[in-house]
Design an enzyme around this catalytic site. Structure first.
Site, mmCIF file in Angstrom:
data_model
loop_
_atom_site.group_PDB
_atom_site.id
_atom_site.type_symbol
_atom_site.label_atom_id
_atom_site.label_comp_id
_atom_site.label_asym_id
_atom_site.label_seq_id
_atom_site.Cartn_x
_atom_site.Cartn_y
_atom_site.Cartn_z
ATOM 1 N N ARG A 53 65.795 42.938 59.268
ATOM 2 C CA ARG A 53 64.899 42.129 60.130
ATOM 3 C C ARG A 53 64.749 40.736 59.542
ATOM 4 O O ARG A 53 64.673 39.734 60.267
ATOM 5 C CB ARG A 53 63.531 42.811 60.299
ATOM 6 C CG ARG A 53 62.506 41.929 60.999
ATOM 7 C CD ARG A 53 61.341 42.680 61.639
ATOM 8 N NE ARG A 53 60.834 43.769 60.841
ATOM 9 C CZ ARG A 53 60.034 43.651 59.777
ATOM 10 N NH1 ARG A 53 59.646 42.443 59.364
ATOM 11 N NH2 ARG A 53 59.630 44.713 59.108
ATOM 12 N N TYR A 105 63.275 27.943 84.001
ATOM 13 C CA TYR A 105 63.588 29.338 84.324
ATOM 14 C C TYR A 105 62.290 30.103 84.617
ATOM 15 O O TYR A 105 61.274 29.885 83.936
ATOM 16 C CB TYR A 105 64.356 29.959 83.154
ATOM 17 C CG TYR A 105 64.461 31.460 83.237
ATOM 18 C CD1 TYR A 105 64.999 32.073 84.368
ATOM 19 C CD2 TYR A 105 63.996 32.273 82.213
ATOM 20 C CE1 TYR A 105 65.073 33.455 84.462
ATOM 21 C CE2 TYR A 105 64.073 33.659 82.296
ATOM 22 C CZ TYR A 105 64.605 34.234 83.443
ATOM 23 O OH TYR A 105 64.670 35.602 83.528
ATOM 24 N N ASP A 177 65.242 23.277 76.046
ATOM 25 C CA ASP A 177 66.049 24.435 76.428
ATOM 26 C C ASP A 177 67.389 23.891 76.922
ATOM 27 O O ASP A 177 67.486 23.291 77.990
ATOM 28 C CB ASP A 177 65.334 25.236 77.518
ATOM 29 C CG ASP A 177 66.081 26.520 77.852
ATOM 30 O OD1 ASP A 177 67.319 26.556 77.694
ATOM 31 O OD2 ASP A 177 65.428 27.489 78.285
ATOM 32 N N LYS A 202 73.853 33.390 78.075
ATOM 33 C CA LYS A 202 74.569 32.589 79.087
ATOM 34 C C LYS A 202 75.891 32.058 78.536
ATOM 35 O O LYS A 202 76.731 32.837 78.156
ATOM 36 C CB LYS A 202 73.654 31.476 79.600
ATOM 37 C CG LYS A 202 72.220 31.910 79.862
ATOM 38 C CD LYS A 202 72.116 33.058 80.859
ATOM 39 C CE LYS A 202 70.658 33.455 81.066
ATOM 40 N NZ LYS A 202 70.485 34.819 81.518
HETATM 41 O O1 P1T Z 1 67.333 36.180 79.706
HETATM 42 P P1 P1T Z 1 67.068 35.561 78.365
HETATM 43 O O2 P1T Z 1 68.193 35.665 77.401
HETATM 44 O O3 P1T Z 1 65.751 35.995 77.791
HETATM 45 O O4 P1T Z 1 66.950 33.978 78.610
HETATM 46 C C1 P1T Z 1 65.900 33.395 79.275
HETATM 47 C C2 P1T Z 1 66.308 32.041 79.800
HETATM 48 C C3 P1T Z 1 65.926 30.918 79.098
HETATM 49 N N1 P1T Z 1 66.267 29.681 79.514
HETATM 50 C C4 P1T Z 1 66.993 29.494 80.627
HETATM 51 C C5 P1T Z 1 67.332 28.098 81.058
HETATM 52 C C6 P1T Z 1 67.431 30.593 81.374
HETATM 53 O O5 P1T Z 1 68.170 30.361 82.472
HETATM 54 C C7 P1T Z 1 67.084 31.898 80.963
HETATM 55 C C8 P1T Z 1 67.489 33.113 81.724
HETATM 56 N N2 P1T Z 1 67.911 32.841 83.035
HETATM 57 C C9 P1T Z 1 68.341 33.773 83.945
HETATM 58 C C10 P1T Z 1 68.392 35.088 83.695
HETATM 59 C C11 P1T Z 1 68.728 33.233 85.266
HETATM 60 O O6 P1T Z 1 69.414 33.907 86.038
HETATM 61 O O7 P1T Z 1 68.381 32.073 85.516
#
Ligand code: P1T
Length: 385
Positions: A53, A105, A177, A202
């Site tokens: 961790r 998001y 972000d 992503k």
């Molecule tokens: O899903 P996660 O790995 O927790 O990421 C969150 C997140 C953070 N920032 C941005 C700009 C994002 O697009 C996302 C997650 N977005 C999607 C799942 C979507 O379909 O837009």
């Protein structure tokens, strides 16, 4: 085999943070699938490892790799993008204020408003493409400006250098972000940001097979504080995920070039399409912040948002008809995805705010993959037809 900051992006993508395994010569960093590490004597540990961790060699290789790609000294990996986002907000205390980009998001909007606001964090949403409004949103207790650019799903482009300068003047830190751009297209630290956040689910992961997040920074104090939160909250990624992400960053530059190329061709095609009312893509001259995108990005990415002519019926019809594009949430993978933000990714954003932002029933978001572009165009044409 090593890498230094003066190497190009592709060289760093493939080599940074990694060296052949000292015991076997294995060229790929092994999956150190272990929860704990044997100590020679109580408290006498090998390198920095005592418990996974806190730190793990596969995770460390990925953290160093992504830090290098963002031009950062420090990287920290998390179990998801929202876990990484939460760690940045945990730097704040009750009574602190955040200036938050209005188009983010849906899950980012949710964690700020429905988890941290009730713990005493104050939030002002602002359209960060309006610098006067952004300046006016700061208060004496503002500690954080949270930028997302390009934004999800409206693809607004925020001038990172300008907002980071305002935040600095007001004694607040700036976090960006950078998920939609990826480190290949945009490096916010070089524009004055203090922290960069990615959902590695992503483009960094790129294959729609793992969930993760990262934070990077050049600030030693912020790094120490965020590492402490990482250790204390424990939202760390699994070791297999770290291996997958490390494997994926090796092709990030090649994939991103194709994402950008395909998206530009599709955006231009859809601009002429009789069933499409409007195309939003930062690479188009018609995009209101095209000049800023050109200034701060090295390419315009793989995300396109369109308004169809019509309403929900037309959107549903198109989304049910696609054959190569898959109707699914998420983005940034090699395969093309399409979705309906109002019903899917941004359903948790209050309807009133959705309406203000333009997240309407005829709004459709495309994550353009790296398939052959003529097949993607033909698929969209038949779905719209
Ligand atoms: O899903 P996660 O790995 O927790 O990421 C969150 C997140 C953070 N920032 C941005 C700009 C994002 O697009 C996302 C997650 N977005 C999607 C799942 C979507 O379909 O837009």
């Amino acid at each position: 085999m090593n890498s230094n900051p003066s190497h190009g992006f592709g060289t760093r993508a493939i080599h940074a943070g990694q060296q052949p395994d000292p015991s076997t010569g294995a060229i790929c960093t092994p999956i150190y699938q272990t929860s704990t590490f044997v100590q020679k004597s109580p408290g006498v540990i090998v390198e920095e490892y005592d418990y996974s961790r806190a730190a793990n060699p596969t995770r460390k290789a990925f953290e160093d790799n992504i830090a290098s790609l963002e031009g950062a000294r420090h990287g920290l990996a998390f179990s998801s993008g929202v876990a990484a986002t939460g760690v940045v907000i945990h730097l704040l205390s009750a009574g602190d204020h955040v200036v938050l980009c209005d188009d983010v998001y849906g899950g980012t909007n949710r964690i700020f408003h429905r988890v941290f606001q009730q713990m005493g964090i104050e939030i002002t949403l602002v359209d960060m493409t309006d610098l006067d409004a952004t300046r006016a949103a700061f208060r004496p207790n503002t500690k954080l400006a949270w930028i997302e650019t390009p934004t999800n799903p409206m693809l607004k482009v925020v001038d990172i250098a300008a907002v980071a300068a305002i935040a600095k003047e007001r004694g607040a830190i700036t976090a960006v972000d950078n998920t939609f751009a990826s480190p290949y297209l945009q490096n916010p630290l070089s524009l004055g940001a203090d922290i960069v956040c990615h959902s590695t689910t992503k483009y960094i992961g790129g294959h729609s097979d793992a969930i993760g997040g990262v934070l990077v920074t050049n600030d030693d104090d912020l790094f120490k504080r965020m590492k402490f939160i990482q250790l204390s909250e424990g939202a760390v990624p699994g070791i297999q995920e770290c291996f997958l992400f490390l494997r994926s960053t090796k092709t990030l530059h090649v994939r991103m070039d194709r994402h950008c190329q395909n998206a530009m061709a599709i955006a231009r095609h859809l601009e002429q399409h009789p069933k499409v009312d409007k195309v939003i893509y930062p690479g188009l001259e018609s995009h209101p912040q095209h000049a800023i995108a050109k200034k701060q990005m090295r390419g315009f990415g793989g995300m396109i948002t369109i308004y169809l002519k019509g309403g929900l019926d037309e959107s549903r019809k198109m989304l049910e008809k696609v054959r190569i594009f898959a109707l699914a949430e998420s983005l940034g993978g090699v395969e093309s995805l399409i979705e309906h933000p109002a019903i899917m990714t941004h359903a948790s954003v209050p309807a009133e705010q959705r309406a203000k932002l333009g997240i309407a029933d005829n709004l459709v978001r495309l994550s353009v993959g790296i398939e052959d572009v003529q097949d993607l165009i033909a698929d969209l044409d038949q779905a719209l037809g």
